[in-house]
Design an enzyme around this catalytic site. Structure first.
Site, PDB file in Angstrom:
ATOM      1  CB  SER A 131     -12.258  29.575 -34.749  1.00  0.00           C
ATOM      2  OG  SER A 131     -11.675  29.763 -33.469  1.00  0.00           O
ATOM      3  NE  ARG A 136      -3.621  35.156 -32.545  1.00  0.00           N
ATOM      4  CZ  ARG A 136      -3.443  33.915 -32.099  1.00  0.00           C
ATOM      5  NH1 ARG A 136      -2.590  33.694 -31.111  1.00  0.00           N
ATOM      6  NH2 ARG A 136      -4.105  32.920 -32.613  1.00  0.00           N
ATOM      7  NE  ARG A 143       1.742  25.881 -33.206  1.00  0.00           N
ATOM      8  CZ  ARG A 143       1.770  24.987 -32.219  1.00  0.00           C
ATOM      9  NH1 ARG A 143       2.724  24.081 -32.172  1.00  0.00           N
ATOM     10  NH2 ARG A 143       0.855  24.990 -31.268  1.00  0.00           N
ATOM     11  CG  ASP A 156      -1.696  25.317 -34.561  1.00  0.00           C
ATOM     12  OD1 ASP A 156      -2.043  26.421 -35.034  1.00  0.00           O
ATOM     13  OD2 ASP A 156      -2.182  24.847 -33.518  1.00  0.00           O
TER      14      ASP A 156
HETATM   15  C1  S3P Z   1      -6.570  25.901 -30.781  1.00  0.00           C
HETATM   16  C2  S3P Z   1      -7.238  26.076 -31.941  1.00  0.00           C
HETATM   17  C3  S3P Z   1      -6.605  26.604 -33.160  1.00  0.00           C
HETATM   18  C4  S3P Z   1      -5.082  26.492 -33.099  1.00  0.00           C
HETATM   19  C5  S3P Z   1      -4.533  26.942 -31.788  1.00  0.00           C
HETATM   20  C6  S3P Z   1      -5.128  26.155 -30.640  1.00  0.00           C
HETATM   21  C7  S3P Z   1      -7.321  25.406 -29.608  1.00  0.00           C
HETATM   22  O1  S3P Z   1      -6.957  27.965 -33.281  1.00  0.00           O
HETATM   23  O2  S3P Z   1      -4.497  27.236 -34.155  1.00  0.00           O
HETATM   24  O3  S3P Z   1      -3.119  26.776 -31.773  1.00  0.00           O
HETATM   25  O4  S3P Z   1      -6.717  24.958 -28.626  1.00  0.00           O
HETATM   26  O5  S3P Z   1      -8.562  25.461 -29.655  1.00  0.00           O
HETATM   27  P1  S3P Z   1      -8.371  28.421 -33.932  1.00  0.00           P
HETATM   28  O6  S3P Z   1      -9.403  27.575 -33.360  1.00  0.00           O
HETATM   29  O7  S3P Z   1      -8.549  29.857 -33.593  1.00  0.00           O
HETATM   30  O8  S3P Z   1      -8.160  28.202 -35.414  1.00  0.00           O
END
Ligand code: S3P
Length: 423
Positions: free
Chosen positions: A159, A116, A378, A305
């Protein structure tokens, strides 16, 4: 391990594990806090345990008993690499915390996490003065702590993890740090910091933080709306009604529930107070999905998610559903665009993957089949929910991965009336 599912009605009242996003943040803030913190409702999924393990390797004193963590803050140079396991939130948020600490550290993860993108946190942290190396933009991430300086940063991808990494680094930097986000993402970090008295301000799309010391605190983590979505989807597919108690009602997390409402489901949200700035309450879901779903880029962060579940539900709506602006799904625990299209296609749904989403034509009659979790928690649970509706038997392989966020999932589904055999 596999699950074998048969169509059955899912109904009743449930509670779900504590919110994963809040748990990571609360544990990390407690680990840098001045004094003792007590956090109740800590979920025991593997992702949050990865955060606990990393914080312990960093010298924080974390005692866990019956989902309650007692934490004495204070980090020091780790003697071993920090293992974030499968958890992107652990790796990215900790990178922000560690960038300004006076020691070196190295964050590693499992195969999925090592694929990732990490450059998205390295870039702003390097601009703040951090010295960070990756393997071509991927884990392992090696950090040599440096004195940081605040920056103004516009997020190139929506993000919350990147936003939070920069804000957490800003807590320790000289001057002020501003993050500007074109599309709002979950704001748990901001809410917690503000409730704890830190100097953090919101101005339209900008969040600005000034350095400060986190005091010890007490927090009771509400349930995870992303976990609640599985029971809700199972009820909608099987004609039942469920109430999920004591979940976070943060608006940036409720896009799934707004989505199913637009599709025709009955959704009732009852607010029952606030904990450290997080609204908390119950969600009741009943009815069925009828209208197709249109998801546009601005909707995506609030349901990122839950898109696999929404895609599954869209197979039962009458007409064409279109999900766009979700390219981020390509870099989740697996490429969720490919994997969701593959799983639902195997169940006989009509779904076409796009570069950044899906086109789904409904309603289709789902037929049970053998599907794979793709090593993604998921997707394993989405497969089980599909099995509540698909004709005959649905077998989901590789389901141990559900433990990443929801170790009690199969038991909870069973308790609500789902026919699920674990083998
Ligand atoms: C999260 C943010 C999201 C989400 C992840 C948890 C977090 O990711 O998909 O399961 O706790 O900040 P991104 O912020 O990278 O999109």
């Amino acid at each position: 391990m596999r699950w074998v599912l048969r169509p059955s009605q899912v109904a009743g009242t449930a509670s779900v594990p504590g919110d994963k996003s809040l748990a990571h943040r609360a544990l990390m803030l407690a680990a840098v806090a001045d004094g003792e913190s007590v956090i109740a409702g800590v979920p025991d999924g593997a992702d949050v345990m990865s955060t606990v393990a990393c914080l312990r390797t960093l010298g924080a004193d974390v005692t866990l008993a019956e989902n309650r963590a007692t934490v004495h803050g204070g980090l020091r140079a780790p003697v071993a690499p920090l293992n974030a396991g499968n958890s992107g939130t652990t790796m990215r948020l900790l990178a922000g915390i560690l960038a300004g600490r006076p020691f070196s550290s190295c964050l590693a993860g499992d195969d999925s996490l090592s694929r990732r993108p990490m450059q998205r946190v390295v870039e702003p942290l390097a601009r703040m003065g951090a010295e960070i190396e990756t393997s071509d933009g991927h884990a392992p991430v090696s950090i040599r702590g440096r004195r940081l300086t605040g920056i103004r940063y516009r997020l190139p991808v929506a993000s919350a993890q990147v936003k939070s990494a920069v804000l957490l680094a800003g807590l320790d930097a000289e001057g002020e740090t501003t993050v500007s986000e074109p599309i709002p993402t979950r704001d748990h970090t901001e809410r917690l910091l503000s409730a704890l008295g830190l100097d953090i301000t919101l101005d339209g799309k900008d969040v600005t933080i000034r350095p400060g010391i986190v005091p010890g605190f007490r927090f009771d983590i509400p349930g995870d709306p992303s976990s609640a979505a599985f029971a809700a989807a199972a009820a909608l597919l099987s004609g039942g009604e469920v109430t999920i108690r004591n979940v976070s009602l943060n608006t940036h997390r409720l896009g799934f529930f707004r989505g199913i409402q637009r599709m025709g489901a009955d959704v009732e949200i009852r607010t029952g107070g606030e904990r450290l700035g997080e609204p908390v309450g119950d969600i009741r879901v009943s009815g069925r999905v009828q209208s197709p779903l249109l998801i546009e880029p601005g909707d995506v962060p609030s349901l990122i998610d839950e898109i696999p579940l929404l895609a599954l539900l869209a197979t039962q709506a009458e007409g064409r559903s279109v999900i766009r602006g979700a390219r981020e799904l390509r870099v989740k625990e697996t490429d969720r665009i490919l994997a969701v299209a593959e799983i639902l296609g195997r169940l006989d749904a009509s779904i076409v993957p796009l570069d950044d989403g899906f086109v789904i034509d409904g309603p289709s009659r789902l037929r049970g089949a053998t599907i794979q979790s793709h090593g993604d928690h998921r997707l394993a649970m989405m497969g089980a929910v599909a099995g509540m509706r698909a004709d005959g038997e649905t077998v989901v392989n590789g389901v141990e991965v559900a433990d990443v966020s929801y170790p009690g999932f199969a038991a909870d589904l069973h308790r609500l009336g789902g026919t699920i055999d674990v083998g």
